[in-house]
Design a protein around this motif. Structure first.
Motif, short mmCIF file in Angstrom:
data_model
loop_
_atom_site.label_atom_id
_atom_site.label_comp_id
_atom_site.label_asym_id
_atom_site.label_seq_id
_atom_site.Cartn_x
_atom_site.Cartn_y
_atom_site.Cartn_z
N GLU A 37 -21.54 4.59 -12.41
CA GLU A 37 -21.60 5.45 -11.21
C GLU A 37 -22.96 6.13 -11.09
OE1 GLU A 37 -19.24 9.13 -9.05
OE2 GLU A 37 -18.59 8.46 -11.03
N THR A 38 -23.49 6.63 -12.19
CA THR A 38 -24.80 7.28 -12.15
C THR A 38 -25.88 6.27 -11.79
OG1 THR A 38 -24.09 8.91 -13.79
CG2 THR A 38 -26.47 8.61 -13.50
N ILE A 39 -25.81 5.09 -12.37
CA ILE A 39 -26.79 4.04 -12.04
C ILE A 39 -26.75 3.72 -10.56
CG2 ILE A 39 -27.35 1.60 -12.39
CD1 ILE A 39 -26.47 2.01 -15.34
N GLN A 40 -25.55 3.60 -10.00
CA GLN A 40 -25.41 3.33 -8.57
C GLN A 40 -25.94 4.47 -7.73
OE1 GLN A 40 -21.27 2.34 -8.14
NE2 GLN A 40 -21.64 0.18 -8.64
N ASN A 41 -25.68 5.71 -8.14
CA ASN A 41 -26.19 6.87 -7.39
C ASN A 41 -27.71 6.93 -7.40
OD1 ASN A 41 -23.66 7.81 -6.62
ND2 ASN A 41 -23.45 9.13 -8.40
N VAL A 42 -28.31 6.66 -8.54
CA VAL A 42 -29.78 6.67 -8.64
C VAL A 42 -30.37 5.54 -7.79
CG1 VAL A 42 -31.76 6.39 -10.19
CG2 VAL A 42 -29.82 7.83 -10.87
N ALA A 43 -29.79 4.36 -7.89
CA ALA A 43 -30.28 3.22 -7.11
C ALA A 43 -30.16 3.50 -5.61
CB ALA A 43 -29.50 1.96 -7.47
N LYS A 44 -29.03 4.04 -5.20
CA LYS A 44 -28.81 4.36 -3.79
C LYS A 44 -29.82 5.40 -3.30
CE LYS A 44 -24.56 4.72 -2.91
NZ LYS A 44 -23.16 5.17 -2.82
N ALA A 45 -30.07 6.40 -4.12
CA ALA A 45 -31.03 7.44 -3.74
C ALA A 45 -32.44 6.86 -3.63
CB ALA A 45 -31.00 8.58 -4.76
N CYS A 46 -32.80 5.95 -4.52
CA CYS A 46 -34.12 5.32 -4.47
C CYS A 46 -34.28 4.48 -3.19
CB CYS A 46 -34.36 4.46 -5.70
SG CYS A 46 -34.62 5.40 -7.22
N ILE A 47 -33.21 3.79 -2.81
CA ILE A 47 -33.26 3.01 -1.58
C ILE A 47 -33.39 3.92 -0.37
CG2 ILE A 47 -31.90 1.51 -0.05
CD1 ILE A 47 -30.65 0.31 -2.65
N GLN A 48 -32.55 4.94 -0.30
CA GLN A 48 -32.53 5.84 0.85
C GLN A 48 -33.82 6.64 1.00
OE1 GLN A 48 -28.94 8.05 0.09
NE2 GLN A 48 -27.65 6.51 1.09
N ALA A 49 -34.46 6.92 -0.12
CA ALA A 49 -35.71 7.69 -0.08
C ALA A 49 -36.93 6.84 0.24
CB ALA A 49 -35.91 8.41 -1.40
N GLY A 50 -36.76 5.53 0.28
CA GLY A 50 -37.88 4.64 0.56
C GLY A 50 -38.70 4.28 -0.65
N ILE A 51 -38.25 4.68 -1.82
CA ILE A 51 -38.98 4.39 -3.05
C ILE A 51 -39.01 2.89 -3.32
CG2 ILE A 51 -38.93 4.68 -5.57
CD1 ILE A 51 -37.80 7.51 -5.04
N VAL A 52 -37.91 2.23 -3.02
CA VAL A 52 -37.82 0.78 -3.29
C VAL A 52 -38.83 0.02 -2.44
CG1 VAL A 52 -36.33 -1.24 -3.17
CG2 VAL A 52 -35.43 0.92 -4.03
N SER A 53 -38.85 0.29 -1.14
CA SER A 53 -39.77 -0.45 -0.27
C SER A 53 -41.23 -0.17 -0.63
CB SER A 53 -39.50 -0.11 1.20
OG SER A 53 -39.64 1.27 1.43
N GLN A 54 -41.54 1.03 -1.06
CA GLN A 54 -42.91 1.33 -1.49
C GLN A 54 -43.27 0.57 -2.75
OE1 GLN A 54 -42.83 5.55 -2.09
NE2 GLN A 54 -43.23 6.03 0.06
N ASN A 55 -42.33 0.46 -3.68
CA ASN A 55 -42.61 -0.15 -4.97
C ASN A 55 -42.66 -1.66 -4.93
OD1 ASN A 55 -42.84 1.57 -7.56
ND2 ASN A 55 -41.39 2.68 -6.28
N LEU A 56 -41.90 -2.30 -4.07
CA LEU A 56 -41.87 -3.76 -4.05
C LEU A 56 -43.24 -4.35 -3.76
CD1 LEU A 56 -38.41 -4.46 -2.42
CD2 LEU A 56 -39.08 -4.75 -4.81
N ASP A 57 -44.06 -3.65 -3.00
CA ASP A 57 -45.41 -4.12 -2.71
C ASP A 57 -46.30 -4.08 -3.95
OD1 ASP A 57 -44.75 -4.54 -0.07
OD2 ASP A 57 -45.47 -2.58 0.58
N ARG A 58 -45.91 -3.31 -4.94
CA ARG A 58 -46.74 -3.13 -6.14
C ARG A 58 -46.44 -4.15 -7.24
NH1 ARG A 58 -45.93 3.35 -6.71
NH2 ARG A 58 -46.95 3.93 -4.77
N LEU A 59 -45.46 -5.00 -7.04
CA LEU A 59 -45.04 -5.90 -8.11
C LEU A 59 -46.17 -6.83 -8.56
CD1 LEU A 59 -42.70 -6.68 -9.91
CD2 LEU A 59 -41.98 -8.32 -8.17
N THR A 60 -47.02 -7.23 -7.64
CA THR A 60 -48.11 -8.14 -7.99
C THR A 60 -49.43 -7.40 -8.21
OG1 THR A 60 -48.58 -8.52 -5.65
CG2 THR A 60 -47.07 -10.06 -6.74
N ASN A 61 -49.36 -6.11 -8.33
CA ASN A 61 -50.55 -5.29 -8.53
C ASN A 61 -51.19 -5.60 -9.88
OD1 ASN A 61 -52.30 -2.98 -9.04
ND2 ASN A 61 -51.28 -2.02 -7.31
N SER A 62 -52.50 -5.54 -9.94
CA SER A 62 -53.18 -5.79 -11.22
C SER A 62 -52.99 -4.63 -12.20
CB SER A 62 -54.67 -6.03 -10.97
OG SER A 62 -55.26 -4.90 -10.39
#
Length: 94
Positions: A37-62
């Motif tokens: 439940e805590t993992i799901q709450n943290v994941a949901k909060a990261c999605i809703q806050a836009g953290i996920v979309s910001q971070n996905l662009d960084r996956l190929t960062n040097s």
């Protein structure tokens, strides 16, 4: 992060993203020590806050730290069974 209010969770997640600590380690710690439940709450909060979309662009960062942070976040999303943002990023036309 477990507040019932979506807005409160979003603001708390955004605040966490501004703190100067190793967020990758924080995501890994949540994965290793929290219940589903805590993992799901943290994941949901990261999605809703836009953290996920910001971070996905960084996956190929040097910068390996940024890439590791994104990878850790993807693992958190996967464990929470919230893979849709990752799939959207993969299949999004360039």
């Amino acid at each position: 992060m477990a507040d019932d209010s979506r807005e409160v969770r979003r603001l708390r997640a955004r605040s966490l993203s501004r703190l100067s600590f190793d967020r990758a380690d924080a995501y890994v710690r949540v994965l290793e020590t929290s219940d589903d439940e805590t993992i799901q709450n943290v994941a949901k909060a990261c999605i809703q806050a836009g953290i996920v979309s910001q971070n996905l662009d960084r996956l190929t960062n040097s910068d390996h730290r940024q890439s590791y942070e994104t990878f850790s976040l993807i693992c958190l999303l996967s464990k929470a069974n919230m893979n849709e943002p990752v799939f959207e990023a993969i299949f999004e036309p360039c």
